[in-house]
Design a protein around this motif. Structure first.
Motif, PDB file in Angstrom:
ATOM      1  N   ARG A  45       1.800   8.911   6.787  1.00 48.56           N
ATOM      2  CA  ARG A  45       1.840   6.510   5.984  1.00 48.56           C
ATOM      3  C   ARG A  45       0.524   6.310   5.829  1.00 48.56           C
ATOM      4  O   ARG A  45      -0.121   6.671   6.385  1.00 48.56           O
ATOM      5  N   TRP A  47      -1.129   2.709   6.304  1.00 52.13           N
ATOM      6  CA  TRP A  47      -1.185   1.593   6.864  1.00 52.13           C
ATOM      7  C   TRP A  47      -2.698   0.408   6.692  1.00 52.13           C
ATOM      8  O   TRP A  47      -3.127   0.877   6.190  1.00 52.13           O
ATOM      9  N   ASP A  62       2.550  -1.862   6.938  1.00 50.99           N
ATOM     10  CA  ASP A  62       2.588  -0.244   5.771  1.00 50.99           C
ATOM     11  C   ASP A  62       2.449  -0.086   4.477  1.00 50.99           C
ATOM     12  O   ASP A  62       1.874  -2.076   4.211  1.00 50.99           O
TER      13      ASP A  62
END
Length: 180
Positions: A45, A47, A62
């Motif tokens: 992910r 960030w 995010d």
């Protein structure tokens, strides 16, 4: 985990009720974390980070730009490791190394392998290299006079205090001489 990623920070405990977290930065200047296009975690992910106060308090967003909504969401990312691609970092100065560049290198003394570097420790009094098997070697020019990054090998000259009996452990204590 991709081998080109360098650990740059770790998310700590939540701060308050609005989704802020404490972030421990491994960068020389923690402000640099705001400048990275994306920080990547272990799950892939992306960030972004914005510092929100003293003591490492930050807002994480995010990939869609959504901030953590509340303390519960912040609790869900505690201990998340944040990485950046190696090519996003500046080249180290001469005789400086990123820990990730040293980890995995083979340590050799007099042509004999002592094992691979598994960790770099720095508690403020100078860095040391931990080799597989637990041996610690001071990371100084005297103890590590040569680093061959291309072949991933470093030369070690252990001081007597590290060499010890049979080349392992700490040297034996000296027996005090009787006084006259």
């Amino acid at each position: 985990m991709r081998p080109d990623l360098i650990l740059i920070g770790v998310v700590g405990r939540p701060h308050g009720v609005r989704g802020l977290v404490r972030v421990h930065s491994y960068a020389d200047d923690p402000a640099a974390l705001e400048g990275f296009k994306a920080l990547v975690d272990d799950q892939g992910r992306n960030w972004s980070l914005r510092w929100r106060g003293a003591d490492g308090v930050a807002e994480l967003r995010d990939a869609q730009g959504q901030a953590l909504a509340d303390r519960t969401a912040a609790q869900g990312v505690v201990n998340t490791r944040l990485y950046v691609p190696r090519d996003a970092l500046p080249e180290p100065e001469e005789e400086e190394f990123y820990h990730a560049d040293l980890i995995g290198m083979e340590a050799r003394e007099n042509g004999q392998s002592l094992g691979r570097v598994v960790m770099v420790h720095d508690y403020g009094a100078g860095a040391s290299l931990e080799l597989a098997g637990g041996m610690l070697v001071p990371f100084t020019r005297a103890c590590v006079p040569e680093i061959d990054q291309a072949n991933r090998v470093l030369t070690v000259i252990r001081p007597v205090e590290v060499a010890g009996e049979e080349g392992r452990g700490v040297g034996s204590p000296k027996t005090p001489e009787p006084s006259a």
